[in-house]
Design an enzyme around this catalytic site. Structure first.
Site, PDB file in Angstrom:
ATOM      1  N   GLU A   1      -9.242   3.439   2.203  1.00 47.10           N
ATOM      2  CA  GLU A   1      -9.051   3.913   0.447  1.00 47.10           C
ATOM      3  C   GLU A   1      -7.602   2.791  -0.293  1.00 47.10           C
ATOM      4  OE1 GLU A   1      -7.396   5.140   2.826  1.00 47.10           O
ATOM      5  OE2 GLU A   1      -5.761   4.798   3.088  1.00 47.10           O
TER       6      GLU A   1
ATOM      7  N   ARG B   1      -7.648  -0.500   0.992  1.00 50.10           N
ATOM      8  CA  ARG B   1      -8.631  -1.850   0.106  1.00 50.10           C
ATOM      9  C   ARG B   1      -8.697  -1.842  -1.054  1.00 50.10           C
ATOM     10  NH1 ARG B   1     -12.478  -2.158   4.475  1.00 50.10           N
ATOM     11  NH2 ARG B   1     -10.925  -1.094   5.823  1.00 50.10           N
TER      12      ARG B   1
ATOM     13  N   LYS C   1       0.651  -0.956   0.262  1.00 54.02           N
ATOM     14  CA  LYS C   1       0.165  -0.141   0.271  1.00 54.02           C
ATOM     15  C   LYS C   1       0.717   1.160  -0.006  1.00 54.02           C
ATOM     16  CE  LYS C   1      -3.453   2.728   2.822  1.00 54.02           C
ATOM     17  NZ  LYS C   1      -4.142   2.761   4.011  1.00 54.02           N
TER      18      LYS C   1
ATOM     19  N   LYS D   1     -10.764  12.921   7.578  1.00 57.52           N
ATOM     20  CA  LYS D   1     -10.334  12.567   9.267  1.00 57.52           C
ATOM     21  C   LYS D   1      -9.992  13.718   9.343  1.00 57.52           C
ATOM     22  CE  LYS D   1      -6.720   8.562   7.671  1.00 57.52           C
ATOM     23  NZ  LYS D   1      -7.685   7.490   8.217  1.00 57.52           N
TER      24      LYS D   1
ATOM     25  N   ASP E   1      -2.953   9.840   3.236  1.00 53.55           N
ATOM     26  CA  ASP E   1      -4.525   9.932   3.441  1.00 53.55           C
ATOM     27  C   ASP E   1      -5.363  11.114   3.957  1.00 53.55           C
ATOM     28  OD1 ASP E   1      -6.852   8.587   3.641  1.00 53.55           O
ATOM     29  OD2 ASP E   1      -5.751   6.908   5.647  1.00 53.55           O
TER      30      ASP E   1
ATOM     31  N   ASP F   1     -12.112   7.593   3.160  1.00 49.71           N
ATOM     32  CA  ASP F   1     -11.029   6.849   3.764  1.00 49.71           C
ATOM     33  C   ASP F   1     -10.650   5.352   4.632  1.00 49.71           C
ATOM     34  OD1 ASP F   1      -8.601   7.202   5.319  1.00 49.71           O
ATOM     35  OD2 ASP F   1      -9.859   7.725   7.297  1.00 49.71           O
TER      36      ASP F   1
HETATM   37  N1  BES Z   1      -4.819   4.656   6.825  1.00 53.46           N
HETATM   38  C1  BES Z   1      -5.412   4.981   7.425  1.00 53.46           C
HETATM   39  C2  BES Z   1      -5.221   3.681   8.398  1.00 53.46           C
HETATM   40  C3  BES Z   1      -4.416   3.569   9.779  1.00 53.46           C
HETATM   41  C4  BES Z   1      -4.930   4.323  11.007  1.00 53.46           C
HETATM   42  C5  BES Z   1      -3.098   3.290   9.502  1.00 53.46           C
HETATM   43  C6  BES Z   1      -3.870   4.317  11.803  1.00 53.46           C
HETATM   44  C7  BES Z   1      -1.897   3.854  10.642  1.00 53.46           C
HETATM   45  C8  BES Z   1      -2.349   5.042  11.378  1.00 53.46           C
HETATM   46  C9  BES Z   1      -6.431   3.788   6.281  1.00 53.46           C
HETATM   47  O1  BES Z   1      -6.876   4.017   5.392  1.00 53.46           O
HETATM   48  C10 BES Z   1      -7.720   3.770   7.496  1.00 53.46           C
HETATM   49  O2  BES Z   1      -8.036   5.079   6.789  1.00 53.46           O
HETATM   50  N2  BES Z   1      -8.813   3.367   7.628  1.00 53.46           N
HETATM   51  C11 BES Z   1      -9.962   3.140   8.180  1.00 53.46           C
HETATM   52  C12 BES Z   1     -11.109   2.558   7.583  1.00 53.46           C
HETATM   53  C13 BES Z   1     -12.127   2.413   7.798  1.00 53.46           C
HETATM   54  C14 BES Z   1     -12.953   3.654   6.907  1.00 53.46           C
HETATM   55  C15 BES Z   1     -13.513   1.165   7.713  1.00 53.46           C
HETATM   56  C16 BES Z   1      -9.643   3.389   9.568  1.00 53.46           C
HETATM   57  O3  BES Z   1      -8.776   2.350  10.306  1.00 53.46           O
HETATM   58  O4  BES Z   1     -10.388   3.791  10.314  1.00 53.46           O
HETATM   59 ZN    ZN Z   2      -4.932   4.314   4.875  1.00 54.53          ZN
HETATM   60 MN    MN Z   3      -7.825   5.697   5.106  1.00 56.59          MN
END
Ligand code: BES
Ligand code: ZN
Ligand code: MN
Length: 502
Positions: free
Chosen positions: A347, A349, A263, A275, A268, A345
């Site tokens: 993204e 996947r 990834k 966020k 992000d 968010d």
């Molecule tokens: N990049 C984030 C995950 C992340 C969070 C990595 C904290 C490192 C530290 C990922 O893209 C994300 O935002 N995931 C969401 C998924 C949800 C929207 C289903 C999450 O974990 O909240």
């Molecule tokens: Zn991410």
């Molecule tokens: Mn994200």
């Protein structure tokens, strides 16, 4: 940005050298006495170097693993002793790595020769010590105009004569691997205004100019033409278009092929599912998986492993704008499967799905993806343990590798009942599942795109980035966590594959 700066010079010697112009710091291990473990002592050959009356308080300050204390030595001249706790009277490779890391972490001048004199019984122990020292000597000072952090530029490791040849032979490989861990950390630490999908891809092209190694960059036009809808959807809100980079290392007569997918979200923001400000502060780290894959393929190529390795870097910047993907947009992943994007968010996947389909097309013997994929990973396992999901064989290979290199990766399930949460009314699948078990749902989403492959998914959201202080071999910011596991996984897969056949 200088991503080519050298690691400290490493010397392997048979006895403690006399200090020349530079200052010398003699790094020596302290642990509980073999018989009376209430009483800390200097372990091994270094015990002779320190005065007998070295006070107990000082030793006490350095008994627990990684704690350090300093004292001047009467001889050799210009030598200071740095006592470092190893946590045991006979430390294992992990303790040696951590102790050496802490020692180097605590030294802040470039003109120091750090001389490590430990009680070493085998070449793997010496290798662990060198790895730890090099990992602990990492600093990221590239943006400091003044008072950039420094570390010793020379590391000397004292080994028994019987090990000298073996350790000297192993040195080049250690430096090759740790150099790539440093590069991974640099890429993660680089500010996202400097590292975007195009500059990342350029770096991949430059750094992977190696024999039998071919880099192909798919730019936004190619991605469009070939139907990589995940990359296009995630990158749509950004002025920096996405890239998919393929790095193929093909040694002669390889019997095993391992594909790695990373990834690579260079920032992000969450996209339109924006966020909160606080959660965004660390989101330059969201390309750690891709950086780790790049470093792993480069190391495999430089080490001339007899295994074919293909790396896929899924690069995009996730931003909100008038052109950004909307929650409820329907996109189609490479190969045609459609996804209802309910949360922009989620993204990672989407780009990984493109990468996994492309990687699986080549029918590798093992397919591994690595990603800072979910906040839920950190909730489940904290900041220092990674998660591994996937098919049984692939998961075991990764676990075996992670144990061998002391990078903890814990197995997690892919429970079928959570899959229904991803059902979409209008597309093949949605990118958002139910509230609990978010790490597992993300894994289940990816599973839809790997076909029949032996596949492991590594979620390193926690361990990829250290928000706190440096500790042991864990640097501040980017850690490079996972690279040593991936490299070892390639070798484990090859061992499994070739023994199964014969
Ligand atoms: N990049 C984030 C995950 C992340 C969070 C990595 C904290 C490192 C530290 C990922 O893209 C994300 O935002 N995931 C969401 C998924 C949800 C929207 C289903 C999450 O974990 O909240
Ligand atoms: Zn991410
Ligand atoms: Mn994200």
């Amino acid at each position: 940005m200088n991503l080519d700066r050298p690691l400290p010079q490493v010397n392997v010697v048979k006895k403690v050298p006399a200090a020349k112009g530079e200052r010398q710091v003699l790094v020596i291990p302290v642990g509980p006495a073999p018989k009376d473990d209430a009483h800390p002592v200097v372990l091994g050959p270094a015990a002779k170097a320190v005065p007998k009356q070295l006070d107990l308080e000082l030793l006490g300050a350095a008994t627990s693993l990684g704690s350090v204390a300093r004292t001047a030595l009467p001889s050799p001249a210009r030598t200071t002793a740095l006592l470092v706790g190893v946590g045991s009277s006979s430390p294992d490779t992990e303790q040696l790595r951590t102790a050496a890391g802490s020692a180097l972490q605590s030294l802040h001048d470039a003109d120091i020769n750090a001389v490590l004199q430990f009680d070493l019984e085998s070449a793997p122990q010496a290798v662990a010590l060198i790895e730890g020292a090099l990992l602990g000597a990492y600093r990221f000072g590239q943006y400091h105009q003044q008072s950039a952090p420094q570390a010793p530029e020379t590391i000397t490791v004292v080994v028994p004569s019987s090990l000298h040849a073996a350790v000297t032979d192993a040195l080049e490989a250690v430096i090759t691997v740790i150099t790539q861990v440093w590069r991974t950390r640099d890429l993660v630490n680089m500010a996202p205004n400097d590292l975007n999908p195009a500059t990342f891809a350029d770096y991949a092209v430059r750094s992977a100019k190696l024999p039998r190694t071919k880099v192909t960059v798919h730019d936004e036009k190619t991605l469009e033409a070939k139907g990589f809808g995940g990359h296009l959807a995630v990158g749509r809100g950004s002025t920096h278009p996405p890239r998919l980079v393929k790095i193929a290392y093909r040694p002669p007569r390889a019997k095993t092929h391992v594909a790695l997918v990373g990834k690579g979200i260079t920032f992000d923001s969450g996209g339109l599912s924006l966020k909160p400000a606080k959660s965004m502060e660390t989101m330059k780290c969201d390309m750690a998986g891709a950086a780790t894959v790049l470093g792993t393929v480069i190391a495999a190529s430089q080490l001339k492993l007899p295994i074919a390795v293909t790396g896929w870097l899924c690069l995009a910047e996730n931003m909100p704008s008038g052109t950004a993907t909307r929650p409820s947009d329907v996109i189609s992943i490479y190969g045609g499967k459609t996804v209802e994007v309910l949360n922009t968010d989620a993204e990672g996947r989407l780009v990984l799905a493109d990468g996994l389909v492309a990687a699986a097309e080549e029918r590798p013997d093992l397919l591994v993806d690595i990603a800072t994929l979910t906040g839920a990973q950190m909730v489940a396992l904290g900041a220092q343990v990674g998660a591994v999901m996937g098919t049984d064989n692939a998961r075991s290979a990764v676990q075996e590798a992670s144990r061998a290199v002391d990078e903890p990766m814990w197995p997690m399930p892919l429970p079928a009942h959570l899959r229904t949460g991803l059902d979409s009314k209008i597309a093949d699948i949605s990118n958002m599942g139910e509230r609990y078990g978010g790490m597992l749902t993300a894994g289940l989403f990816l599973k839809e795109f790997v076909g029949e492959s032996e596949w492991a998914h590594l979620d390193i959201a926690g361990p990829a980035f250290n928000e706190g202080k440096a500790e042991g071999i864990r640097s501040e910011g980017g850690t490079g966590f996972g690279l040593r596991t991936l490299l070892r996984t390639i070798e484990v897969a090859h061992e499994h594959h070739t023994t199964k056949r014969s």
